[in-house]
Write a protein that holds these residues in place. Structure first.
Motif, PDB file in Angstrom:
ATOM      1  N   SER A  25       0.821  -1.204   0.000  1.00  0.00           N
ATOM      2  CA  SER A  25       0.000   0.000   0.000  1.00  0.00           C
ATOM      3  C   SER A  25       0.861   1.262   0.000  1.00  0.00           C
ATOM      4  O   SER A  25       0.512   2.257  -0.648  1.00  0.00           O
ATOM      5  CB  SER A  25      -0.931  -0.008   1.208  1.00  0.00           C
ATOM      6  N   ASP A  26       1.983   1.240   0.726  1.00  0.00           N
ATOM      7  CA  ASP A  26       2.897   2.379   0.666  1.00  0.00           C
ATOM      8  C   ASP A  26       3.431   2.567  -0.747  1.00  0.00           C
ATOM      9  O   ASP A  26       3.541   3.701  -1.238  1.00  0.00           O
ATOM     10  CB  ASP A  26       4.054   2.172   1.647  1.00  0.00           C
TER      11      ASP A  26
ATOM     12  N   LEU B  69       1.859   1.685  -3.456  1.00  0.00           N
ATOM     13  CA  LEU B  69       0.753   2.155  -4.280  1.00  0.00           C
ATOM     14  C   LEU B  69       0.540   3.658  -4.122  1.00  0.00           C
ATOM     15  O   LEU B  69       0.269   4.361  -5.104  1.00  0.00           O
ATOM     16  CB  LEU B  69      -0.529   1.400  -3.934  1.00  0.00           C
ATOM     17  N   LEU B  70       0.688   4.171  -2.901  1.00  0.00           N
ATOM     18  CA  LEU B  70       0.565   5.615  -2.714  1.00  0.00           C
ATOM     19  C   LEU B  70       1.674   6.354  -3.452  1.00  0.00           C
ATOM     20  O   LEU B  70       1.445   7.408  -4.061  1.00  0.00           O
ATOM     21  CB  LEU B  70       0.593   5.965  -1.235  1.00  0.00           C
ATOM     22  N   ALA B  71       2.888   5.806  -3.419  1.00  0.00           N
ATOM     23  CA  ALA B  71       3.986   6.425  -4.164  1.00  0.00           C
ATOM     24  C   ALA B  71       3.719   6.370  -5.660  1.00  0.00           C
ATOM     25  O   ALA B  71       3.989   7.334  -6.393  1.00  0.00           O
ATOM     26  CB  ALA B  71       5.302   5.727  -3.824  1.00  0.00           C
ATOM     27  N   LEU B  72       3.196   5.244  -6.137  1.00  0.00           N
ATOM     28  CA  LEU B  72       2.847   5.113  -7.552  1.00  0.00           C
ATOM     29  C   LEU B  72       1.788   6.136  -7.947  1.00  0.00           C
ATOM     30  O   LEU B  72       1.894   6.794  -8.999  1.00  0.00           O
ATOM     31  CB  LEU B  72       2.340   3.699  -7.823  1.00  0.00           C
ATOM     32  N   MET B  73       0.781   6.305  -7.115  1.00  0.00           N
ATOM     33  CA  MET B  73      -0.297   7.231  -7.458  1.00  0.00           C
ATOM     34  C   MET B  73       0.181   8.676  -7.436  1.00  0.00           C
ATOM     35  O   MET B  73      -0.220   9.485  -8.283  1.00  0.00           O
ATOM     36  CB  MET B  73      -1.482   7.002  -6.526  1.00  0.00           C
TER      37      MET B  73
ATOM     38  N   ASN C 152       6.173  14.051  -3.151  1.00  0.00           N
ATOM     39  CA  ASN C 152       5.137  13.076  -2.819  1.00  0.00           C
ATOM     40  C   ASN C 152       4.398  13.547  -1.566  1.00  0.00           C
ATOM     41  O   ASN C 152       4.967  13.598  -0.486  1.00  0.00           O
ATOM     42  CB  ASN C 152       5.781  11.710  -2.580  1.00  0.00           C
ATOM     43  N   PRO C 153       3.129  13.909  -1.688  1.00  0.00           N
ATOM     44  CA  PRO C 153       2.421  14.493  -0.535  1.00  0.00           C
ATOM     45  C   PRO C 153       2.179  13.506   0.596  1.00  0.00           C
ATOM     46  O   PRO C 153       1.845  13.910   1.704  1.00  0.00           O
ATOM     47  CB  PRO C 153       1.103  14.968  -1.148  1.00  0.00           C
ATOM     48  N   PHE C 154       2.331  12.198   0.337  1.00  0.00           N
ATOM     49  CA  PHE C 154       2.104  11.198   1.369  1.00  0.00           C
ATOM     50  C   PHE C 154       3.380  10.782   2.086  1.00  0.00           C
ATOM     51  O   PHE C 154       3.324  10.001   3.031  1.00  0.00           O
ATOM     52  CB  PHE C 154       1.445   9.958   0.762  1.00  0.00           C
TER      53      PHE C 154
ATOM     54  N   LEU D 298      -4.092   6.984   6.636  1.00  0.00           N
ATOM     55  CA  LEU D 298      -2.896   7.785   6.889  1.00  0.00           C
ATOM     56  C   LEU D 298      -2.744   7.884   8.395  1.00  0.00           C
ATOM     57  O   LEU D 298      -3.516   7.294   9.148  1.00  0.00           O
ATOM     58  CB  LEU D 298      -3.045   9.188   6.266  1.00  0.00           C
ATOM     59  N   ASP D 299      -1.750   8.630   8.871  1.00  0.00           N
ATOM     60  CA  ASP D 299      -1.667   8.918  10.296  1.00  0.00           C
ATOM     61  C   ASP D 299      -2.991   9.529  10.758  1.00  0.00           C
ATOM     62  O   ASP D 299      -3.612  10.308  10.013  1.00  0.00           O
ATOM     63  CB  ASP D 299      -0.538   9.892  10.592  1.00  0.00           C
TER      64      ASP D 299
END
Length: 323
Positions: free
Chosen positions: A149-150, A152-156, A167-169, A285-286
């Motif tokens: 999932s981490d 995937l967030l970087a991919l998105m 990367n905003p996440f 997220l946090d």
């Protein structure tokens, strides 16, 4: 599958970099705009793990109701969420009969030292003594899918040209909240004929950032909604995981990517013995992460204020809880 708005992307191509990675990013953006869903191959999870976890879960779900009741919790708790506890259609404002499912749930174990936060988001997991193998397998699954999932967030983020420091996440998921459900959809011969408007899971969107789904196909299985095609059976590839984005990621994208609206059909007359088990990981997220929506030209809306991730999710959990 080629006619579906849901595209398949290979994470191995993205990880390789270069032109291949750029094309994957284009496909991700396209598929998420069209349906809020992806199929993902090259994810690196040993295919034997979900097989073994599903088998251990079936052992638990086959136990008598009074035995499972020792581990009963409410929606959002850690343990067994029995039949009649949820109606996901309520999240859309639609009153529906209870969803035809039962769930075993686990969640993140990264407490932050604030009792009211830890008790809600990081409550201890509960493990059934009757099926001792379930814990090891479930923890192995969530560890691997959390890492995925981490990625995937970087991919998105990369699909929008926001990489590395952009990367905003990158700094918002150090102690991310997540839950993982093993959903059991019993056959019609066990639950009876569905009531009018009743589903295994009613139409809804998920609440967080990304959802990872390992599912079993069937006539009473997953359907996805798209603006162009309406409701349609979700494409299935046994080598792929099904990925959808939730409300929080839609919000972050400024409405560029609609949260993937979906439902799980009730048991069907032509398959009364169909018995399905799905493995689902809901990433967030946090709990105190501040999500600032992307504005045009990336986002399509410029009127969305920042939100706190935990507050955003908690409101939606309350909406689907019956009683």
């Amino acid at each position: 599958m080629s006619e579906s708005p849901i595209l398949t992307v290979d994470l191995a191509r993205w990880r390789a970099g270069g032109h291949e990675a750029r094309q994957v990013c284009v496909d991700v953006d396209t598929s998420l705009q069209q349906a809020g869903f992806l199929l993902v191959t090259g994810h690196g999870i040993d295919p034997s793990l979900p097989v073994d976890l599903r088998a251990a879960a079936r052992e638990f779900f086959a136990l008598p109701a009074e035995t499972k009741g020792r581990y009963a919790v409410g929606v959002g708790g850690r343990g067994w969420i029995g039949p009649g506890m949820e109606a996901n259609g309520y999240a859309e404002g639609t009153e529906t009969p209870p969803d035809l499912k039962e769930t075993y749930n686990s969640g993140a174990q990264t407490p932050v030292g604030i009792p009211e936060v830890d008790n809600f988001w990081f409550a201890p997991n509960v493990w059934p003594a009757e099926t001792p193998g379930l814990r090891e397998l479930f923890e192995a699954w969530t560890t691997r899918v959390k890492a995925l999932s981490d990625d995937l967030l970087a991919l998105m983020a990369g699909a929008l040209g926001m990489v590395d420091a952009d990367n905003p996440f990158r700094d918002l998921a150090g102690a991310a909240t997540w839950t993982s459900n093993i959903n059991h959809y019993p056959p019609m011969t066990a639950v009876g004929r569905p009531e009018p408007g009743q589903f295994r899971i009613g139409p809804h969107t998920d609440f967080g950032t990304v959802t990872v789904l390992d599912r079993e196909p069937g006539p009473g299985g997953l359907q996805v909604f798209s603006a162009d095609g309406g409701w349609a059976d979700a494409p299935y590839d046994p080598a792929a995981l099904t990925i959808n984005i939730g409300d929080l990621l839609e919000y972050w994208s400024g409405g560029r990517w609609p949260a993937g609206r979906h439902r799980v059909l009730p048991p069907q007359d032509d398959a009364p013995e169909e018995d399905l088990v799905s493995l689902i990981f809901f990433y967030e997220l946090d709990h105190d992460a501040v999500v600032t929506p992307l504005r045009p030209p990336i986002g399509v809306r410029d009127d969305l204020p920042p939100v706190v991730a935990g507050e955003f999710i908690a409101e939606r959990l309350e909406a689907i809880t019956l009683g």
